[in-house]
Design a protein around this motif. Structure first.
Motif, PDB file in Angstrom:
ATOM      1  N   ILE A 171     -26.777 -20.726 -13.035  1.00 43.80           N
ATOM      2  CA  ILE A 171     -28.038 -20.354 -13.578  1.00 43.80           C
ATOM      3  C   ILE A 171     -29.453 -20.697 -12.660  1.00 43.80           C
ATOM      4  CG2 ILE A 171     -29.542 -20.839 -15.483  1.00 43.80           C
ATOM      5  CD1 ILE A 171     -27.333 -20.781 -17.289  1.00 43.80           C
ATOM      6  N   PRO A 172     -29.528 -21.927 -12.109  1.00 45.33           N
ATOM      7  CA  PRO A 172     -30.600 -22.401 -11.317  1.00 45.33           C
ATOM      8  C   PRO A 172     -30.392 -21.100  -9.859  1.00 45.33           C
ATOM      9  CG  PRO A 172     -29.493 -24.362 -11.776  1.00 45.33           C
ATOM     10  CD  PRO A 172     -28.507 -23.032 -12.135  1.00 45.33           C
ATOM     11  N   TYR A 173     -29.308 -20.780  -9.436  1.00 45.55           N
ATOM     12  CA  TYR A 173     -29.255 -19.795  -8.413  1.00 45.55           C
ATOM     13  C   TYR A 173     -29.986 -18.564  -8.472  1.00 45.55           C
ATOM     14  CZ  TYR A 173     -27.013 -16.428  -5.000  1.00 45.55           C
ATOM     15  OH  TYR A 173     -26.947 -15.413  -4.243  1.00 45.55           O
ATOM     16  N   VAL A 174     -29.555 -18.200  -9.924  1.00 43.83           N
ATOM     17  CA  VAL A 174     -30.111 -16.937 -10.224  1.00 43.83           C
ATOM     18  C   VAL A 174     -31.689 -16.922 -10.320  1.00 43.83           C
ATOM     19  CG1 VAL A 174     -30.291 -15.004 -12.095  1.00 43.83           C
ATOM     20  CG2 VAL A 174     -28.116 -15.848 -11.196  1.00 43.83           C
ATOM     21  N   ILE A 175     -32.051 -18.061 -10.901  1.00 46.37           N
ATOM     22  CA  ILE A 175     -33.648 -18.276 -11.081  1.00 46.37           C
ATOM     23  C   ILE A 175     -34.262 -18.336  -9.822  1.00 46.37           C
ATOM     24  CG2 ILE A 175     -35.304 -19.853 -11.840  1.00 46.37           C
ATOM     25  CD1 ILE A 175     -33.432 -20.307 -14.389  1.00 46.37           C
ATOM     26  N   ILE A 176     -33.697 -19.184  -8.801  1.00 46.05           N
ATOM     27  CA  ILE A 176     -34.323 -19.249  -7.491  1.00 46.05           C
ATOM     28  C   ILE A 176     -34.384 -18.078  -6.690  1.00 46.05           C
ATOM     29  CG2 ILE A 176     -34.149 -20.613  -5.308  1.00 46.05           C
ATOM     30  CD1 ILE A 176     -33.176 -23.002  -6.854  1.00 46.05           C
ATOM     31  N   LYS A 177     -33.469 -17.314  -6.645  1.00 44.28           N
ATOM     32  CA  LYS A 177     -33.032 -16.081  -6.080  1.00 44.28           C
ATOM     33  C   LYS A 177     -34.019 -15.060  -6.506  1.00 44.28           C
ATOM     34  CE  LYS A 177     -29.868 -12.466  -4.985  1.00 44.28           C
ATOM     35  NZ  LYS A 177     -28.505 -11.786  -5.366  1.00 44.28           N
ATOM     36  N   SER A 178     -34.108 -14.923  -7.880  1.00 44.79           N
ATOM     37  CA  SER A 178     -35.438 -13.985  -8.474  1.00 44.79           C
ATOM     38  C   SER A 178     -36.801 -14.475  -8.120  1.00 44.79           C
ATOM     39  CB  SER A 178     -35.248 -13.952  -9.848  1.00 44.79           C
ATOM     40  OG  SER A 178     -35.350 -15.119 -10.560  1.00 44.79           O
ATOM     41  N   PHE A 179     -36.772 -15.829  -8.015  1.00 45.18           N
ATOM     42  CA  PHE A 179     -38.418 -16.406  -7.541  1.00 45.18           C
ATOM     43  C   PHE A 179     -38.562 -16.017  -6.227  1.00 45.18           C
ATOM     44  CE2 PHE A 179     -40.950 -19.802  -5.948  1.00 45.18           C
ATOM     45  CZ  PHE A 179     -42.228 -19.624  -6.873  1.00 45.18           C
ATOM     46  N   ILE A 180     -37.625 -16.128  -5.338  1.00 41.34           N
ATOM     47  CA  ILE A 180     -37.939 -15.818  -3.770  1.00 41.34           C
ATOM     48  C   ILE A 180     -38.111 -14.270  -3.645  1.00 41.34           C
ATOM     49  CG2 ILE A 180     -36.762 -15.864  -1.477  1.00 41.34           C
ATOM     50  CD1 ILE A 180     -35.405 -18.588  -2.212  1.00 41.34           C
ATOM     51  N   LYS A 181     -37.370 -13.372  -4.185  1.00 41.78           N
ATOM     52  CA  LYS A 181     -37.245 -12.093  -4.324  1.00 41.78           C
ATOM     53  C   LYS A 181     -38.743 -11.705  -4.610  1.00 41.78           C
ATOM     54  CE  LYS A 181     -34.195  -8.394  -4.937  1.00 41.78           C
ATOM     55  NZ  LYS A 181     -32.983  -7.965  -5.539  1.00 41.78           N
ATOM     56  N   LYS A 182     -39.242 -12.335  -5.937  1.00 38.38           N
ATOM     57  CA  LYS A 182     -40.651 -11.869  -6.522  1.00 38.38           C
ATOM     58  C   LYS A 182     -41.535 -12.422  -5.376  1.00 38.38           C
ATOM     59  CE  LYS A 182     -42.772 -12.299 -10.836  1.00 38.38           C
ATOM     60  NZ  LYS A 182     -42.651 -12.959 -12.082  1.00 38.38           N
ATOM     61  N   ASN A 183     -41.413 -13.546  -4.577  1.00 41.71           N
ATOM     62  CA  ASN A 183     -42.661 -13.783  -3.909  1.00 41.71           C
ATOM     63  C   ASN A 183     -42.540 -13.122  -2.509  1.00 41.71           C
ATOM     64  OD1 ASN A 183     -43.647 -15.975  -5.234  1.00 41.71           O
ATOM     65  ND2 ASN A 183     -42.585 -17.579  -4.615  1.00 41.71           N
ATOM     66  N   ASN A 184     -41.360 -12.646  -2.183  1.00 41.93           N
ATOM     67  CA  ASN A 184     -41.208 -12.063  -0.758  1.00 41.93           C
ATOM     68  C   ASN A 184     -41.674 -10.360  -1.179  1.00 41.93           C
ATOM     69  OD1 ASN A 184     -40.218 -13.945   0.681  1.00 41.93           O
ATOM     70  ND2 ASN A 184     -38.173 -13.159   0.248  1.00 41.93           N
ATOM     71  N   LEU A 185     -41.598 -10.041  -2.392  1.00 38.89           N
ATOM     72  CA  LEU A 185     -41.798  -8.542  -2.642  1.00 38.89           C
ATOM     73  C   LEU A 185     -43.781  -8.620  -2.828  1.00 38.89           C
ATOM     74  CD1 LEU A 185     -39.587  -7.076  -5.208  1.00 38.89           C
ATOM     75  CD2 LEU A 185     -39.948  -6.505  -2.877  1.00 38.89           C
ATOM     76  N   SER A 186     -44.238  -9.743  -3.471  1.00 34.42           N
ATOM     77  CA  SER A 186     -45.680  -9.714  -3.665  1.00 34.42           C
ATOM     78  C   SER A 186     -46.180 -10.101  -2.201  1.00 34.42           C
ATOM     79  CB  SER A 186     -46.053 -10.934  -4.543  1.00 34.42           C
ATOM     80  OG  SER A 186     -45.708 -12.087  -4.080  1.00 34.42           O
ATOM     81  N   LYS A 187     -45.759 -10.375  -1.284  1.00 35.47           N
ATOM     82  CA  LYS A 187     -46.426 -10.735  -0.087  1.00 35.47           C
ATOM     83  C   LYS A 187     -46.463  -9.667   0.762  1.00 35.47           C
ATOM     84  CE  LYS A 187     -45.013 -15.545   0.621  1.00 35.47           C
ATOM     85  NZ  LYS A 187     -44.357 -16.513   1.726  1.00 35.47           N
ATOM     86  N   LYS A 188     -45.720  -8.390   0.383  1.00 35.96           N
ATOM     87  CA  LYS A 188     -45.709  -7.277   1.250  1.00 35.96           C
ATOM     88  C   LYS A 188     -46.818  -6.288   0.837  1.00 35.96           C
ATOM     89  CE  LYS A 188     -40.921  -7.074   2.429  1.00 35.96           C
ATOM     90  NZ  LYS A 188     -39.787  -6.233   2.574  1.00 35.96           N
TER      91      LYS A 188
END
Length: 73
Positions: free
Chosen positions: A56-73
């Motif tokens: 569960i923490p892995y999925v949450i952290i993964k989605s958080f990182i993915k979301k941050n990487n998409l917002s930077k582009k």
């Protein structure tokens, strides 16, 4: 599933107590087999709980990182 695991732990303790007072080899074999099955099931429940606690923490952290990487582009 955890409730069933707790129930089986209680039953396993009862079986251990019963093994101290039983003299028949056939009954001892049955109780040991049942105790082994209960212990195995409880261990599987514990392993699944740990896997879930890590996943569960892995999925949450993964989605958080993915979301941050998409917002930077």
């Amino acid at each position: 599933m955890n409730a069933l695991g707790l129930y089986l732990v209680k039953e396993s303790i009862g079986i251990s107590d019963a093994l101290e007072h039983v003299e028949s080899d056939e009954v001892i074999a049955k109780l040991k087999h049942r105790d082994y099955f209960y212990t195995l099931f409880v261990e599987i429940v514990i392993i699944l709980d740990c896997l879930l606690a890590l996943f569960i923490p892995y999925v949450i952290i993964k989605s958080f990182i993915k979301k941050n990487n998409l917002s930077k582009k």
